[in-house]
Write a protein that holds these residues in place. Structure first.
Motif: not given
Length: 285
Positions: A53-64, A84-91
């Motif tokens: 679930s977290v990985h899917k969220d990160i992938e979505k934010r990477k696309m953003r 903010q946390l998920l955004q940092l992980m995606a970055r």
């Protein structure tokens, strides 16, 4: 006889009872073991579900991240802290991927130009931890890979390096060789600059653009005479000379043990440091 049979049957019953008592604990132990295993597998399943679930969220934010406007619009509807946390992980994941790609191409900066028809490669040079000049190559990718423009100094044998390397199949090998030549050149030039700054008593009599030959005039302290020092850098991929020659009116001086050691010092140590060591030994002014 009947008494014996009764005793034997009683003993058999007791033995069977003992066997059943030994089996039951083993059965209970096995059941408990299976229950613990089920519990562990359930916990592992739940953890994997959470990671997916977290990985899917990160992938979505990477696309953003590829579309900043869309990202800003969606961020307004997300929970602040989690977003903010998920955004940092995606970055972080995006930067790791970029660093990996940077490592794959040898650490060179490559950018697209001319609508993808060519790329620009940046080669940075440094000496003793200080960044110096930056050189650029524009490479056409169609129909074959070739150098269209560059700011590499003309005395660097770019044409020969291209002929030796296969640009189509080993671009990184070519860039590595070119980077070695450029770093060696700026290293020799930097040493010459440091000699002029740190050793004003040493006179630079001759040098060329490639800094592959250098003639210095040294003043000796003990013999009270001048001495010409010629350094040849025939290996253009190195910052150290391949040959050192001394000339003096006193022909015996260059052959003395002291100056033989100085010749070895100059061939193994950067020029400005070697001259500093010779000054510390009170051999030159």
């Amino acid at each position: 006889m009947e008494t014996a049979k009764g005793v034997l049957s009683h003993l058999s019953a007791l033995e069977a009872q003992a066997r059943s008592l030994r089996v039951r604990p083993r059965q209970r132990s096995r059941v408990e073991e299976l229950r613990a295993r089920v519990k562990a597998l359930t916990a592992q399943r739940d953890r994997l579900k959470a990671e997916i679930s977290v990985h899917k969220d990160i992938e979505k934010r990477k696309m953003r991240l590829k579309n900043q406007c869309a990202e800003e619009e969606e961020m307004e509807t997300e929970d602040g802290e989690n977003e903010q946390l998920l955004q940092l992980m995606a970055r972080q994941m995006q930067l790791k991927e970029l660093l990996y790609a940077h490592h794959i191409i040898g650490g060179y900066d490559i950018t697209k130009t001319c609508r993808g028809k060519s790329v620009c490669v940046t080669l940075s040079t440094a000496y003793e931890g200080a960044y110096l000049d930056t050189y650029n190559l524009e490479l056409d990718t169609r129909p074959t890979l070739r150098i269209s423009r560059h700011n590499v100094p003309p005395f660097i044998p770019l044409g020969d390096l291209c002929e030796r390397a296969d640009l189509q199949d080993d671009l990184r090998g070519f860039l590595d060789t070119l980077s070695t030549h450029l770093n060696a050149f700026v290293g020799r030039r930097q040493q010459l600059r440091l000699v002029k700054e740190l050793h004003p008593s040493v006179t630079v009599m001759e040098s060329n653009m490639l800094c592959s030959i250098l003639v210095l005039m040294l003043s000796t302290t003990r013999q009270k005479t001048t001495l010409l020092c010629t350094l040849n850098y025939t290996d253009h991929t190195r910052c150290l000379p391949t040959g050192v020659c001394f000339e003096c009116e006193d022909e015996k001086l260059p052959q003395s043990p002291e100056w033989k050691n100085n010749r070895k010092l100059l061939m193994e140590t950067p020029l400005h440091k070697a001259l500093g060591a010779m000054k510390n030994m009170v051999l030159i002014c």
